[in-house]
Design a protein around this motif. Structure first.
Motif, PDB file in Angstrom:
ATOM      1  N   LEU A   5      33.773  40.681  44.203  1.00 40.48           N
ATOM      2  CA  LEU A   5      33.610  41.694  45.240  1.00 40.48           C
ATOM      3  C   LEU A   5      34.548  41.345  46.384  1.00 40.48           C
ATOM      4  CD1 LEU A   5      32.282  44.154  46.455  1.00 40.48           C
ATOM      5  CD2 LEU A   5      30.344  42.725  47.155  1.00 40.48           C
ATOM      6  N   LEU A   6      35.570  42.147  46.542  1.00 44.98           N
ATOM      7  CA  LEU A   6      36.582  41.942  47.571  1.00 44.98           C
ATOM      8  C   LEU A   6      36.224  42.756  48.812  1.00 44.98           C
ATOM      9  CD1 LEU A   6      39.447  41.116  48.607  1.00 44.98           C
ATOM     10  CD2 LEU A   6      40.333  43.095  47.325  1.00 44.98           C
ATOM     11  N   ILE A   7      36.240  42.095  49.970  1.00 43.29           N
ATOM     12  CA  ILE A   7      35.995  42.766  51.245  1.00 43.29           C
ATOM     13  C   ILE A   7      37.263  42.644  52.073  1.00 43.29           C
ATOM     14  CG2 ILE A   7      34.537  42.892  53.296  1.00 43.29           C
ATOM     15  CD1 ILE A   7      32.362  41.437  51.718  1.00 43.29           C
ATOM     16  N   THR A   8      37.906  43.763  52.377  1.00 47.16           N
ATOM     17  CA  THR A   8      39.221  43.724  53.006  1.00 47.16           C
ATOM     18  C   THR A   8      39.492  44.997  53.792  1.00 47.16           C
ATOM     19  OG1 THR A   8      41.598  43.461  52.524  1.00 47.16           O
ATOM     20  CG2 THR A   8      40.291  44.702  50.937  1.00 47.16           C
ATOM     21  N   ASP A   9      40.551  44.956  54.612  1.00 47.13           N
ATOM     22  CA  ASP A   9      41.025  46.187  55.250  1.00 47.13           C
ATOM     23  C   ASP A   9      42.325  46.658  54.607  1.00 47.13           C
ATOM     24  OD1 ASP A   9      42.743  44.275  56.203  1.00 47.13           O
ATOM     25  OD2 ASP A   9      42.372  44.636  58.326  1.00 47.13           O
ATOM     26  N   GLY A  10      42.655  46.065  53.458  1.00 47.10           N
ATOM     27  CA  GLY A  10      43.843  46.479  52.729  1.00 47.10           C
ATOM     28  C   GLY A  10      45.110  45.874  53.293  1.00 47.10           C
ATOM     29  N   CYS A  11      46.233  46.475  52.959  1.00 53.87           N
ATOM     30  CA  CYS A  11      47.537  46.094  53.509  1.00 53.87           C
ATOM     31  C   CYS A  11      47.935  44.674  53.114  1.00 53.87           C
ATOM     32  CB  CYS A  11      47.557  46.250  55.030  1.00 53.87           C
ATOM     33  SG  CYS A  11      47.189  47.921  55.587  1.00 53.87           S
ATOM     34  N   SER A  12      47.866  44.370  51.832  1.00 53.42           N
ATOM     35  CA  SER A  12      48.364  43.093  51.324  1.00 53.42           C
ATOM     36  C   SER A  12      49.847  42.965  51.619  1.00 53.42           C
ATOM     37  CB  SER A  12      48.125  43.025  49.816  1.00 53.42           C
ATOM     38  OG  SER A  12      48.750  41.903  49.253  1.00 53.42           O
ATOM     39  N   GLN A  17      51.225  41.862  43.486  1.00 48.93           N
ATOM     40  CA  GLN A  17      50.482  43.049  43.894  1.00 48.93           C
ATOM     41  C   GLN A  17      49.003  42.893  43.525  1.00 48.93           C
ATOM     42  OE1 GLN A  17      51.408  45.882  45.579  1.00 48.93           O
ATOM     43  NE2 GLN A  17      53.320  44.787  45.976  1.00 48.93           N
ATOM     44  N   PRO A  18      48.103  43.187  44.455  1.00 46.88           N
ATOM     45  CA  PRO A  18      46.678  42.985  44.160  1.00 46.88           C
ATOM     46  C   PRO A  18      46.165  43.823  43.001  1.00 46.88           C
ATOM     47  CG  PRO A  18      47.000  44.140  46.257  1.00 46.88           C
ATOM     48  CD  PRO A  18      48.332  43.628  45.839  1.00 46.88           C
ATOM     49  N   ALA A  19      46.721  45.001  42.791  1.00 44.07           N
ATOM     50  CA  ALA A  19      46.279  45.814  41.661  1.00 44.07           C
ATOM     51  C   ALA A  19      46.632  45.148  40.335  1.00 44.07           C
ATOM     52  CB  ALA A  19      46.908  47.209  41.736  1.00 44.07           C
ATOM     53  N   VAL A  20      47.783  44.477  40.285  1.00 42.43           N
ATOM     54  CA  VAL A  20      48.188  43.748  39.078  1.00 42.43           C
ATOM     55  C   VAL A  20      47.237  42.578  38.836  1.00 42.43           C
ATOM     56  CG1 VAL A  20      50.024  42.380  38.015  1.00 42.43           C
ATOM     57  CG2 VAL A  20      50.601  44.430  39.338  1.00 42.43           C
ATOM     58  N   ALA A  21      46.898  41.868  39.906  1.00 41.63           N
ATOM     59  CA  ALA A  21      45.956  40.752  39.790  1.00 41.63           C
ATOM     60  C   ALA A  21      44.583  41.249  39.341  1.00 41.63           C
ATOM     61  CB  ALA A  21      45.839  40.024  41.128  1.00 41.63           C
ATOM     62  N   ALA A  22      44.158  42.401  39.863  1.00 40.15           N
ATOM     63  CA  ALA A  22      42.869  42.973  39.468  1.00 40.15           C
ATOM     64  C   ALA A  22      42.871  43.351  37.990  1.00 40.15           C
ATOM     65  CB  ALA A  22      42.555  44.195  40.328  1.00 40.15           C
ATOM     66  N   ALA A  23      44.000  43.859  37.507  1.00 41.17           N
ATOM     67  CA  ALA A  23      44.116  44.206  36.089  1.00 41.17           C
ATOM     68  C   ALA A  23      43.994  42.959  35.219  1.00 41.17           C
ATOM     69  CB  ALA A  23      45.443  44.906  35.819  1.00 41.17           C
ATOM     70  N   GLN A  24      44.558  41.838  35.673  1.00 42.51           N
ATOM     71  CA  GLN A  24      44.428  40.587  34.929  1.00 42.51           C
ATOM     72  C   GLN A  24      42.972  40.138  34.885  1.00 42.51           C
ATOM     73  OE1 GLN A  24      47.168  37.436  35.846  1.00 42.51           O
ATOM     74  NE2 GLN A  24      48.846  38.833  36.301  1.00 42.51           N
ATOM     75  N   ALA A  25      42.271  40.316  36.004  1.00 43.68           N
ATOM     76  CA  ALA A  25      40.853  39.968  36.035  1.00 43.68           C
ATOM     77  C   ALA A  25      40.069  40.822  35.052  1.00 43.68           C
ATOM     78  CB  ALA A  25      40.306  40.134  37.450  1.00 43.68           C
ATOM     79  N   ARG A  26      40.389  42.089  35.010  1.00 44.66           N
ATOM     80  CA  ARG A  26      39.690  43.005  34.086  1.00 44.66           C
ATOM     81  C   ARG A  26      39.933  42.591  32.641  1.00 44.66           C
ATOM     82  NH1 ARG A  26      40.453  49.613  33.869  1.00 44.66           N
ATOM     83  NH2 ARG A  26      38.701  50.038  32.457  1.00 44.66           N
ATOM     84  N   GLU A  27      41.165  42.214  32.309  1.00 44.28           N
ATOM     85  CA  GLU A  27      41.482  41.769  30.956  1.00 44.28           C
ATOM     86  C   GLU A  27      40.702  40.507  30.594  1.00 44.28           C
ATOM     87  OE1 GLU A  27      45.663  41.251  30.758  1.00 44.28           O
ATOM     88  OE2 GLU A  27      46.132  43.394  30.872  1.00 44.28           O
ATOM     89  N   ALA A  28      40.373  39.714  31.627  1.00 49.25           N
ATOM     90  CA  ALA A  28      39.621  38.476  31.401  1.00 49.25           C
ATOM     91  C   ALA A  28      38.117  38.716  31.394  1.00 49.25           C
ATOM     92  CB  ALA A  28      39.978  37.453  32.470  1.00 49.25           C
ATOM     93  N   GLY A  29      37.695  39.972  31.521  1.00 54.07           N
ATOM     94  CA  GLY A  29      36.277  40.297  31.471  1.00 54.07           C
ATOM     95  C   GLY A  29      35.581  40.304  32.814  1.00 54.07           C
ATOM     96  N   MET A  30      36.354  40.298  33.904  1.00 54.65           N
ATOM     97  CA  MET A  30      35.788  40.309  35.252  1.00 54.65           C
ATOM     98  C   MET A  30      36.016  41.668  35.903  1.00 54.65           C
ATOM     99  SD  MET A  30      34.498  37.278  36.134  1.00 54.65           S
ATOM    100  CE  MET A  30      34.577  37.398  37.906  1.00 54.65           C
ATOM    101  N   THR A  31      34.955  42.273  36.408  1.00 58.53           N
ATOM    102  CA  THR A  31      35.083  43.520  37.158  1.00 58.53           C
ATOM    103  C   THR A  31      35.437  43.197  38.605  1.00 58.53           C
ATOM    104  OG1 THR A  31      33.442  44.609  35.757  1.00 58.53           O
ATOM    105  CG2 THR A  31      33.884  45.609  37.902  1.00 58.53           C
ATOM    106  N   VAL A  32      36.354  43.962  39.174  1.00 55.53           N
ATOM    107  CA  VAL A  32      36.733  43.789  40.574  1.00 55.53           C
ATOM    108  C   VAL A  32      36.300  45.025  41.357  1.00 55.53           C
ATOM    109  CG1 VAL A  32      38.614  43.406  42.216  1.00 55.53           C
ATOM    110  CG2 VAL A  32      38.719  42.373  39.937  1.00 55.53           C
ATOM    111  N   ASN A  33      35.355  44.836  42.272  1.00 55.63           N
ATOM    112  CA  ASN A  33      34.900  45.904  43.155  1.00 55.63           C
ATOM    113  C   ASN A  33      35.414  45.630  44.559  1.00 55.63           C
ATOM    114  OD1 ASN A  33      33.072  47.170  41.114  1.00 55.63           O
ATOM    115  ND2 ASN A  33      32.044  45.198  41.276  1.00 55.63           N
ATOM    116  N   VAL A  34      35.649  46.689  45.324  1.00 49.57           N
ATOM    117  CA  VAL A  34      36.272  46.519  46.637  1.00 49.57           C
ATOM    118  C   VAL A  34      35.534  47.330  47.693  1.00 49.57           C
ATOM    119  CG1 VAL A  34      38.450  46.495  47.894  1.00 49.57           C
ATOM    120  CG2 VAL A  34      38.489  46.427  45.396  1.00 49.57           C
TER     121      VAL A  34
END
Length: 256
Positions: A5-12, A17-34
Motif C-alpha cells: 500500500l503506497l501512500i504518496t502525492d505522486g510526482c516521482s 518508473q514506478p508503474a514499471v516497478a509496480a508491474a514487476q511486483a504484480r508479476e511476483a504475486g504482489m498487489t500494489v494499491n495506492v
C-alpha cells in the motif's frame, strides 16, 4: 496474502518508473494499491495520473483523498482488495475444477444456491486468511505537512486489522531512505501490535527526491524474502535483489 500500500502525492523524480516497478511486483504475486494525497493545480494533476497508473500496472486500486478522509479510505481499500484477491482465486479455482476455459464459469454464473455458498466461504476466507500489508510512505519534502494524518491512518488501520479473525501484520517503510543510496528505509518489521507504531514518523528526515520506483522494488524484495538482506557465505549480508541478480553490487533494474 500480501499487498503493498503506497501512500504518496505522486510526482516521482528518481529512478525506474514506478508503474514499471509496480508491474514487476504484480508479476511476483504482489498487489500494489495506492492512496494519493495530492495538491491542487498542474502538479496535483500530474501526481494523480501517476498514482492511477501505478495502481493499474500493479493490479490494485487507487484513491485520491483529502487528509481528513485518509484513515477511512485506507481501511476500506485494504478490506476491498482482500475480498478482491479472494474472489480472483475462487474464480480461478472454479474454472480449473469445472474444466472451463478463460471466460467460463465464475461465481456470478453459478446457480443461486451454489453462489450463496461460495460467497459465504469467501466471506469467511476474507476474515480468517493471514494478511500482510507493507505500507510504503512517501517522505519527500512535499509530504511533510501530511505525515501526521498518515501516522494516524496507520494506527487506525492496525486497529481495524486486529479486529479480523486471521493473523494480520503490517510492515512500514518510508522513502527516500536516510542515505543517498538507500531508496527506502524499513521503519517497522512485520508487526501485529500497536506498541511499535507509536510516533512512527516523528523523526523521519524529509528530503526533496521522490524515488517511488526504486522504493517499490526495495519493498518487493522485503516481502519476497521477509528480510532486508540475504546471507551469503561468500559475501555476507547483502541486499536481496543484489543476491538475486548477481554480485556486481548494482541493482540491475535500479535505473538513474
Amino acid at each position: 496474502m500480501k499487498q503493498i500500500l503506497l501512500i504518496t502525492d505522486g510526482c516521482s523524480n528518481v529512478g525506474i518508473q514506478p508503474a514499471v516497478a509496480a508491474a514487476q511486483a504484480r508479476e511476483a504475486g504482489m498487489t500494489v494499491n495506492v492512496v494519493g494525497i495530492v495538491d491542487d493545480g498542474t502538479i496535483g494533476e500530474y501526481g494523480a495520473a501517476e498514482i492511477e497508473e501505478i495502481a493499474r500496472m500493479g493490479g490494485g486500486v487507487s484513491r485520491i483523498v483529502h487528509q481528513k478522509d485518509l484513515s477511512y479510505t485506507i481501511q476500506q481499500m485494504t478490506r476491498k482488495t482482500v475480498v478482491q484477491t479472494i474472489h480472483q482465486v475462487v474464480n480461478h479455482e472454479l474454472k480449473h475444477i469445472l474444466g472451463k476455459q478463460e471466460g467460463g464459469t465464475t461465481v456470478e454464473a453459478l446457480p443461486p444456491s451454489q453462489r450463496a455458498e461460495v460467497v459465504r466461504v469467501m466471506d469467511e476466507m476474507s476474515e480468517q486468511s493471514s494478511l500482510r500489508v507493507a505500507l510504503l510512505i512517501d517522505a519527500s519534502a512535499s509530504m511533510k505537512p501530511k505525515l501526521p494524518s498518515v501516522e494516524e491512518a496507520i494506527r487506525d488501520l492496525m486497529l481495524s486489522l486486529q479486529a479480523r479473525q486471521g493473523k494480520s501484520e503490517i510492515a512500514v517503510f518510508h522513502f527516500p531512505g536516510n542515505h543517498s543510496d538507500e531508496p527506502a528505509k524499513l521503519d517497522v518489521e512485520w508487526a501485529s501490535d500497536l506498541s511499535k507504531m507509536k510516533r512512527l514518523l516523528h523523526r523521519i528526515p524529509m528530503r526533496g527526491t521522490t524515488p517511488t520506483g526504486p522504493a517499490l522494488l526495495h519493498v518487493l524484495d522485503y516481502c519476497q524474502y521477509d528480510s532486508k538482506y540475504i546471507h551469503s557465505e561468500q559475501y555476507g549480508d547483502i541486499p536481496a535483489r543484489q543476491h538475486e541478480h548477481g554480485t556486481d553490487g548494482v541493482w540491475s533494474d535500479y535505473v538513474l
